[in-house]
Design an enzyme around this catalytic site. Structure first.
Site, PDB file in Angstrom:
ATOM      1  N   ALA A 104     -14.240 -10.887   5.160  1.00  0.00           N
ATOM      2  CA  ALA A 104     -14.032  -9.478   4.790  1.00  0.00           C
ATOM      3  C   ALA A 104     -13.649  -9.249   3.423  1.00  0.00           C
ATOM      4  CB  ALA A 104     -12.797  -8.683   5.586  1.00  0.00           C
TER       5      ALA A 104
ATOM      6  N   ARG B 141      -3.721   6.404  -2.745  1.00  0.00           N
ATOM      7  CA  ARG B 141      -2.419   5.688  -2.654  1.00  0.00           C
ATOM      8  C   ARG B 141      -1.424   6.599  -3.695  1.00  0.00           C
ATOM      9  NH1 ARG B 141      -4.120  -0.708  -3.430  1.00  0.00           N
ATOM     10  NH2 ARG B 141      -5.634  -0.404  -1.484  1.00  0.00           N
TER      11      ARG B 141
ATOM     12  N   TRP C 285       0.697  -1.236  -0.067  1.00  0.00           N
ATOM     13  CA  TRP C 285       0.027  -0.150  -0.079  1.00  0.00           C
ATOM     14  C   TRP C 285       0.872   1.349   0.224  1.00  0.00           C
ATOM     15  CZ3 TRP C 285      -1.172  -4.480   2.605  1.00  0.00           C
ATOM     16  CH2 TRP C 285      -2.376  -4.932   2.313  1.00  0.00           C
TER      17      TRP C 285
ATOM     18  N   GLN D 293     -13.692   2.405  -2.355  1.00  0.00           N
ATOM     19  CA  GLN D 293     -13.802   1.130  -2.109  1.00  0.00           C
ATOM     20  C   GLN D 293     -15.217   0.893  -1.281  1.00  0.00           C
ATOM     21  OE1 GLN D 293     -10.408  -0.184   0.057  1.00  0.00           O
ATOM     22  NE2 GLN D 293      -9.625  -1.168  -1.790  1.00  0.00           N
TER      23      GLN D 293
ATOM     24  N   VAL E 285      -6.202 -11.333   6.432  1.00  0.00           N
ATOM     25  CA  VAL E 285      -7.302 -12.655   5.937  1.00  0.00           C
ATOM     26  C   VAL E 285      -6.506 -13.859   5.992  1.00  0.00           C
ATOM     27  CG1 VAL E 285      -9.115 -11.274   4.976  1.00  0.00           C
ATOM     28  CG2 VAL E 285      -7.369 -11.964   3.691  1.00  0.00           C
TER      29      VAL E 285
HETATM   30  N1  PHE Z   1      -7.890  -3.780   1.704  1.00  0.00           N
HETATM   31  C1  PHE Z   1      -7.631  -4.567   0.519  1.00  0.00           C
HETATM   32  C2  PHE Z   1      -7.157  -3.825  -0.506  1.00  0.00           C
HETATM   33  O1  PHE Z   1      -7.226  -2.602  -0.498  1.00  0.00           O
HETATM   34  C3  PHE Z   1      -8.550  -5.365  -0.157  1.00  0.00           C
HETATM   35  C4  PHE Z   1      -9.290  -6.408   0.831  1.00  0.00           C
HETATM   36  C5  PHE Z   1     -10.405  -6.090   1.840  1.00  0.00           C
HETATM   37  C6  PHE Z   1      -8.655  -7.729   0.979  1.00  0.00           C
HETATM   38  C7  PHE Z   1     -10.838  -7.012   2.874  1.00  0.00           C
HETATM   39  C8  PHE Z   1      -9.461  -8.634   1.976  1.00  0.00           C
HETATM   40  C9  PHE Z   1     -10.343  -8.533   3.000  1.00  0.00           C
HETATM   41  O2  PHE Z   1      -6.593  -4.150  -1.393  1.00  0.00           O
END
Ligand code: PHE
Length: 323
Positions: free
Chosen positions: A291, A191, A150, A205, A248
Site C-alpha cells: 500500500a 488534519r 494523525w 492524497q 504496514v
Molecule cells: N496513510 C499514510 C499517511 O497518511 C501514508 C501511507 C499509506 C503509508 C499507505 C503507508 C501505506 O501518512
C-alpha cells in the site's frame, strides 16, 4: 441659378449617409425660407414670359429634389435593415468565458491515467469517516500513541471524524472484495494542524493498494518507479527509507530526486500488515500486498515548482490562470 441649386441639392443628397439629415436638406431647399422656395416666390415679380420659362424649370427642379430625397430615404431604410439583419455565417463562434481546472485536479487526473494504464481501478471514499476505518481497521488501536501521528478533526457530538488520510479505503475495499486487486483512491484529507508553506489543514492524497498471492516489495518498486518516470521524467531517481506506519510491515518513506535538485519525501508505503488483512476478513497467510499514500499537493508543487501549498486553496486567479 436654378441649375446651381439643383446640382448642389442633388450632390448633397447623394453624399448624405445619415437618414436623419435628409429632413434638414428638405428644409434647406423646400422649407418656408428654403433656397428653391425663395426662387419660386420671386417669380411673382417677373414678367410673364420670364415667369413661364423660369417657373417651369423651378418646378422641375423641385420635383427632382423631392424625388431624390424620397429615393435616398427608401434606399437608406433598406440598407439599414440589411446591415442590421446581416450575419456572417462563416464567422467563427464566440466562446463564452470558461474556467479551467485547479492544478490539484490536473495532477490527480494525470496520476489516475498512469495508474489506470497499469491496471489499477479508481475509487472514491467518504471524506467523513468513522474512527474504526480511519484507525482501528488499520491496526491503530484506541489509546495507542500512534494515533497521535494523525491530528484529527472530530465532528461535534457525532462519533465521526474527517479522514486524516485515504488509507481507510484500504479497509473498506478489502472488506467487500477479494484479491487479486489493484486500486487507487484519490481524495481530500484533513488534519488539525498549523498551516504553513508545506502544511495545510486540507490536502489531497492518492492511496494505492495491490494485493495478490505473490506481491512483493519488488512489485511495489517497479510500479512506483514507472509512475514517477511517467509523471516527472524518465531520469527521476527514487529511494526507499525505512518508515513507520502501523498498517504496514515493513514500512517505507519514498524520496525522489530530480536532476540538480535535492532528495524530497513524497509518499509513505509498505507491505500490508497482517492485522489489516485480518480486520478485512482475509485468511491469514494467504495474501500479500503493498500500500502507499502519495501527496497530490506535493506532486503538484514539485511538478510546477510551487513553493506554498496554500496557493492551491486561495482561489487567486493570478495563480490559477497559470495552469
Ligand atoms: N496513510 C499514510 C499517511 O497518511 C501514508 C501511507 C499509506 C503509508 C499507505 C503507508 C501505506 O501518512
Amino acid at each position: 441659378m436654378l441649375d446651381q441649386i439643383r446640382q448642389k441639392a442633388l450632390k448633397q443628397i447623394e453624399a448624405e449617409s445619415d437618414l436623419k439629415n435628409l429632413e434638414a436638406i428638405y428644409r434647406q431647399y423646400l422649407g418656408k425660407k428654403g433656397e428653391l422656395t425663395l426662387v419660386l416666390r420671386s417669380l411673382k415679380q417677373m414678367s410673364e414670359k420670364q415667369r413661364k420659362q423660369k417657373g417651369k424649370l423651378a418646378n422641375q427642379v423641385k420635383k427632382e429634389i423631392k424625388q431624390a430625397l424620397k429615393e435616398k430615404q427608401e434606399k437608406g431604410i433598406k440598407q439599414a435593415k440589411v446591415s442590421k439583419e446581416w450575419i456572417d455565417v462563416t464567422a467563427p463562434g464566440v466562446l463564452p468565458p470558461q474556467g479551467h481546472l485547479n492544478p490539484i485536479t490536473l495532477v490527480q487526473r494525470q496520476a489516475e491515467e498512469i495508474f489506470q494504464s497499469m491496471g489499477f481501478s479508481i475509487l472514491d471514499g467518504p471524506e467523513i469517516e468513522t474512527e474504526y476505518y480511519n484507525f482501528d481497521a488499520l491496526n491503530i488501536p484506541e489509546n495507542h500513541p500512534a494515533r497521535d501521528l494523525w491530528d484529527t478533526f472530530w465532528l461535534k457530538n457525532l462519533d465521526l471524524i474527517l479522514r486524516t488520510h485515504t488509507s481507510p479505503m484500504q479497509a473498506r475495499y478489502m472488506e467487500k472484495n477479494s484479491p487479486p486487486l489493484r486500486i487507487i483512491v484519490p481524495g481530500r484529507c484533513f488534519r488539525h494542524e498549523a498551516t504553513d508553506a508545506s502544511h495545510n489543514f486540507q490536502f489531497h492524497q492518492i492511496e494505492g493498494l495491490m494485493v495478490g498471492t505473490n506481491i512483493s516489495v519488488t512489485n511495489f518498486k517497479g510500479i512506483i518507479e514507472e509512475f514517477l518516470k511517467k509523471f516527472f521524467s524518465p531520469d527521476v531517481e527514487m529511494r526507499l527509507r525505512p518508515g513507520y506506519f502501523p498498517f504496514v510491515e515493513p514500512g517505507f518513506e519514498i524520496d525522489i530526486k530530480r536532476k540538480d535538485r535535492d532528495w524530497l519525501e513524497i509518499m509513505g508505503a509498505g507491505m500490508v500488515h497482517p492485522n489489516v488483512f485480518k480486520s478485512a476478513g482475509y485468511k491469514p497467510g494467504k495474501w500479500q500486498g503493498f500500500a502507499f499514500g502519495v501527496g497530490i499537493d506535493r506532486l503538484a508543487m514539485l511538478k510546477y515548482g510551487i513553493n506554498d501549498i496554500r496557493l492551491f486553496y486561495g482561489n487567486d486567479l493570478r495563480f490559477l490562470r497559470q495552469f
